[in-house]
Design an enzyme around this catalytic site. Sequence first.
Site, PDB file in Angstrom:
ATOM      1  N   ARG A   7      -1.210  -9.049  13.006  1.00  0.00           N
ATOM      2  CA  ARG A   7      -1.700  -8.017  12.073  1.00  0.00           C
ATOM      3  C   ARG A   7      -2.555  -8.653  10.969  1.00  0.00           C
ATOM      4  NH1 ARG A   7       3.956  -5.664  10.600  1.00  0.00           N
ATOM      5  NH2 ARG A   7       2.876  -4.463   8.982  1.00  0.00           N
ATOM      6  N   ARG A  67     -10.348   0.720   8.240  1.00  0.00           N
ATOM      7  CA  ARG A  67      -9.921  -0.654   8.515  1.00  0.00           C
ATOM      8  C   ARG A  67     -10.981  -1.436   9.273  1.00  0.00           C
ATOM      9  NH1 ARG A  67      -3.990   0.225   8.377  1.00  0.00           N
ATOM     10  NH2 ARG A  67      -2.952  -1.727   8.792  1.00  0.00           N
ATOM     11  N   LYS A 119       0.833  -1.212   0.000  1.00  0.00           N
ATOM     12  CA  LYS A 119       0.000   0.000   0.000  1.00  0.00           C
ATOM     13  C   LYS A 119       0.865   1.258   0.000  1.00  0.00           C
ATOM     14  CE  LYS A 119      -2.107  -1.137   3.876  1.00  0.00           C
ATOM     15  NZ  LYS A 119      -1.449  -2.429   4.171  1.00  0.00           N
ATOM     16  N   ARG A 131      10.647  -3.097  10.354  1.00  0.00           N
ATOM     17  CA  ARG A 131       9.965  -2.102  11.177  1.00  0.00           C
ATOM     18  C   ARG A 131       9.670  -2.746  12.525  1.00  0.00           C
ATOM     19  NH1 ARG A 131       4.731   0.169   8.280  1.00  0.00           N
ATOM     20  NH2 ARG A 131       3.579  -1.209   9.682  1.00  0.00           N
ATOM     21  N   ARG A 147      12.079  -6.313   5.968  1.00  0.00           N
ATOM     22  CA  ARG A 147      12.040  -4.867   6.147  1.00  0.00           C
ATOM     23  C   ARG A 147      12.553  -4.413   7.514  1.00  0.00           C
ATOM     24  NH1 ARG A 147       6.488  -1.626   5.793  1.00  0.00           N
ATOM     25  NH2 ARG A 147       6.077  -3.037   7.529  1.00  0.00           N
TER      26      ARG A 147
HETATM   27  P1  AP5 Z   1       4.704  -1.571   1.991  1.00  0.00           P
HETATM   28  O1  AP5 Z   1       4.517  -0.743   0.773  1.00  0.00           O
HETATM   29  O2  AP5 Z   1       5.231  -0.929   3.223  1.00  0.00           O
HETATM   30  O3  AP5 Z   1       3.341  -2.345   2.310  1.00  0.00           O
HETATM   31  P2  AP5 Z   1       2.101  -1.867   3.157  1.00  0.00           P
HETATM   32  O4  AP5 Z   1       0.911  -2.542   2.565  1.00  0.00           O
HETATM   33  O5  AP5 Z   1       2.083  -0.391   3.261  1.00  0.00           O
HETATM   34  O6  AP5 Z   1       2.465  -2.577   4.527  1.00  0.00           O
HETATM   35  P3  AP5 Z   1       2.474  -2.018   6.019  1.00  0.00           P
HETATM   36  O7  AP5 Z   1       3.443  -2.854   6.754  1.00  0.00           O
HETATM   37  O8  AP5 Z   1       2.605  -0.558   6.059  1.00  0.00           O
HETATM   38  O9  AP5 Z   1       1.002  -2.462   6.376  1.00  0.00           O
HETATM   39  P4  AP5 Z   1       0.139  -2.284   7.617  1.00  0.00           P
HETATM   40  O10 AP5 Z   1      -1.190  -2.155   6.986  1.00  0.00           O
HETATM   41  O11 AP5 Z   1       0.310  -3.401   8.564  1.00  0.00           O
HETATM   42  O12 AP5 Z   1       0.731  -1.007   8.340  1.00  0.00           O
HETATM   43  P5  AP5 Z   1       0.117   0.413   8.715  1.00  0.00           P
HETATM   44  O13 AP5 Z   1       1.258   1.330   8.813  1.00  0.00           O
HETATM   45  O14 AP5 Z   1      -1.011   0.760   7.847  1.00  0.00           O
HETATM   46  O15 AP5 Z   1       5.629  -2.811   1.585  1.00  0.00           O
HETATM   47  C1  AP5 Z   1       6.068  -3.734   2.547  1.00  0.00           C
HETATM   48  C2  AP5 Z   1       7.474  -4.233   2.192  1.00  0.00           C
HETATM   49  O16 AP5 Z   1       7.419  -4.923   0.941  1.00  0.00           O
HETATM   50  C3  AP5 Z   1       8.482  -3.098   1.999  1.00  0.00           C
HETATM   51  O17 AP5 Z   1       9.719  -3.504   2.465  1.00  0.00           O
HETATM   52  C4  AP5 Z   1       8.501  -2.889   0.481  1.00  0.00           C
HETATM   53  O18 AP5 Z   1       9.705  -2.382   0.019  1.00  0.00           O
HETATM   54  C5  AP5 Z   1       8.253  -4.296  -0.022  1.00  0.00           C
HETATM   55  N1  AP5 Z   1       7.521  -4.330  -1.300  1.00  0.00           N
HETATM   56  C6  AP5 Z   1       6.516  -3.493  -1.709  1.00  0.00           C
HETATM   57  N2  AP5 Z   1       6.078  -3.828  -2.929  1.00  0.00           N
HETATM   58  C7  AP5 Z   1       6.811  -4.921  -3.314  1.00  0.00           C
HETATM   59  C8  AP5 Z   1       6.825  -5.746  -4.484  1.00  0.00           C
HETATM   60  N3  AP5 Z   1       5.986  -5.520  -5.502  1.00  0.00           N
HETATM   61  N4  AP5 Z   1       7.683  -6.775  -4.522  1.00  0.00           N
HETATM   62  C9  AP5 Z   1       8.548  -7.014  -3.488  1.00  0.00           C
HETATM   63  N5  AP5 Z   1       8.595  -6.263  -2.355  1.00  0.00           N
HETATM   64  C10 AP5 Z   1       7.737  -5.234  -2.271  1.00  0.00           C
HETATM   65  O19 AP5 Z   1      -0.470   0.139  10.180  1.00  0.00           O
HETATM   66  C11 AP5 Z   1       0.404  -0.159  11.253  1.00  0.00           C
HETATM   67  C12 AP5 Z   1      -0.402  -0.265  12.542  1.00  0.00           C
HETATM   68  O20 AP5 Z   1      -1.038   1.004  12.824  1.00  0.00           O
HETATM   69  C13 AP5 Z   1      -1.575  -1.266  12.515  1.00  0.00           C
HETATM   70  O21 AP5 Z   1      -1.144  -2.555  12.838  1.00  0.00           O
HETATM   71  C14 AP5 Z   1      -2.508  -0.663  13.557  1.00  0.00           C
HETATM   72  O22 AP5 Z   1      -2.059  -0.965  14.857  1.00  0.00           O
HETATM   73  C15 AP5 Z   1      -2.335   0.838  13.356  1.00  0.00           C
HETATM   74  N6  AP5 Z   1      -3.308   1.406  12.399  1.00  0.00           N
HETATM   75  C16 AP5 Z   1      -3.021   2.032  11.217  1.00  0.00           C
HETATM   76  N7  AP5 Z   1      -4.151   2.433  10.615  1.00  0.00           N
HETATM   77  C17 AP5 Z   1      -5.186   2.069  11.417  1.00  0.00           C
HETATM   78  C18 AP5 Z   1      -6.595   2.193  11.327  1.00  0.00           C
HETATM   79  N8  AP5 Z   1      -7.197   2.780  10.271  1.00  0.00           N
HETATM   80  N9  AP5 Z   1      -7.355   1.669  12.344  1.00  0.00           N
HETATM   81  C19 AP5 Z   1      -6.783   1.091  13.418  1.00  0.00           C
HETATM   82  N10 AP5 Z   1      -5.439   0.933  13.559  1.00  0.00           N
HETATM   83  C20 AP5 Z   1      -4.645   1.424  12.567  1.00  0.00           C
HETATM   84 MG    MG Z   2       2.086   0.985   4.881  1.00  0.00          MG
END
Ligand code: AP5
Ligand code: MG
Length: 192
Positions: free
Chosen positions: A140, A88, A13, A129, A127
């Site tokens: 997750r 979400r 994403k 994080r 990655r």
């Molecule tokens: P990346 O682009 O970072 O993927 P992503 O889908 O953004 O993954 P996240 O880890 O950010 O997802 P998430 O939904 O768990 O985290 P969020 O920050 O939203 O890519 C991932 C990796 O793959 C990278 O290393 C990248 O380089 C690699 N990659 C990308 N594309 C590729 C490809 N085509 N081929 C190979 N490699 C590739 O949420 C974090 C936390 O915040 C949640 O767990 C929750 O606690 C909280 N939170 C956030 N939003 C909410 C909400 N709306 N409601 C409640 N809690 C929330």
């Molecule tokens: Mg993300």
Amino acid sequence: MRMVFIGPPGAGKGTQAALVVKTYGLVHLSTGDMLRAARDAKTEVGQLADQYMSAGQLVPDAIILAIVQERLAADDCRRGYLLDGFPRTLAQAEALDRILADAKTPLDVVLELRVPDEELFRRLSGRGRSDDQPEVIRQRLVAYRQQTEPLLDYYQRRSLLKTIDGLGTVEEIFQRIQQVLNPLQSKSVEDR
Ligand code: AP5
Ligand code: MG
């Protein structure tokens, strides 16, 4: 254009959002990034949110909605935005609908990035994080399946959902996304 990215952790994403906002001139609104910024700034909300994030659980809706509602009211959002990782939960989606209906600014499209679990683990393990340890990734994914996946049906019923195959190179996936967005963009220009 106003759009949403839905997809499991590691679906790409954030990676694709960066390309989309640059190409289409949108504001990138990632609730995950906002929460990590609040955590790093050690605000009260950030410290509370961190307890959930580090356990791989969703942060309570009330906290998220307060943050998003304030952000959407800012001037820059008038040029269009990409919501990355929000909504979400069903409650978040319903609240977003109310906010957007009041402002008469409906969503144009919801993009689902679909990626098999094995690939998600492969991407996130590489990655590093703070919430990328295997046990937290598993949690997750559980949160995604239980609380977020029902939104696919919610947006399908509203004819807003488009599913993108999220396997392949970053560039290949971005091309698939452009094939969906380009027709919508010309439509929103005609509507002006
Ligand atoms: P990346 O682009 O970072 O993927 P992503 O889908 O953004 O993954 P996240 O880890 O950010 O997802 P998430 O939904 O768990 O985290 P969020 O920050 O939203 O890519 C991932 C990796 O793959 C990278 O290393 C990248 O380089 C690699 N990659 C990308 N594309 C590729 C490809 N085509 N081929 C190979 N490699 C590739 O949420 C974090 C936390 O915040 C949640 O767990 C929750 O606690 C909280 N939170 C956030 N939003 C909410 C909400 N709306 N409601 C409640 N809690 C929330
Ligand atoms: Mg993300």
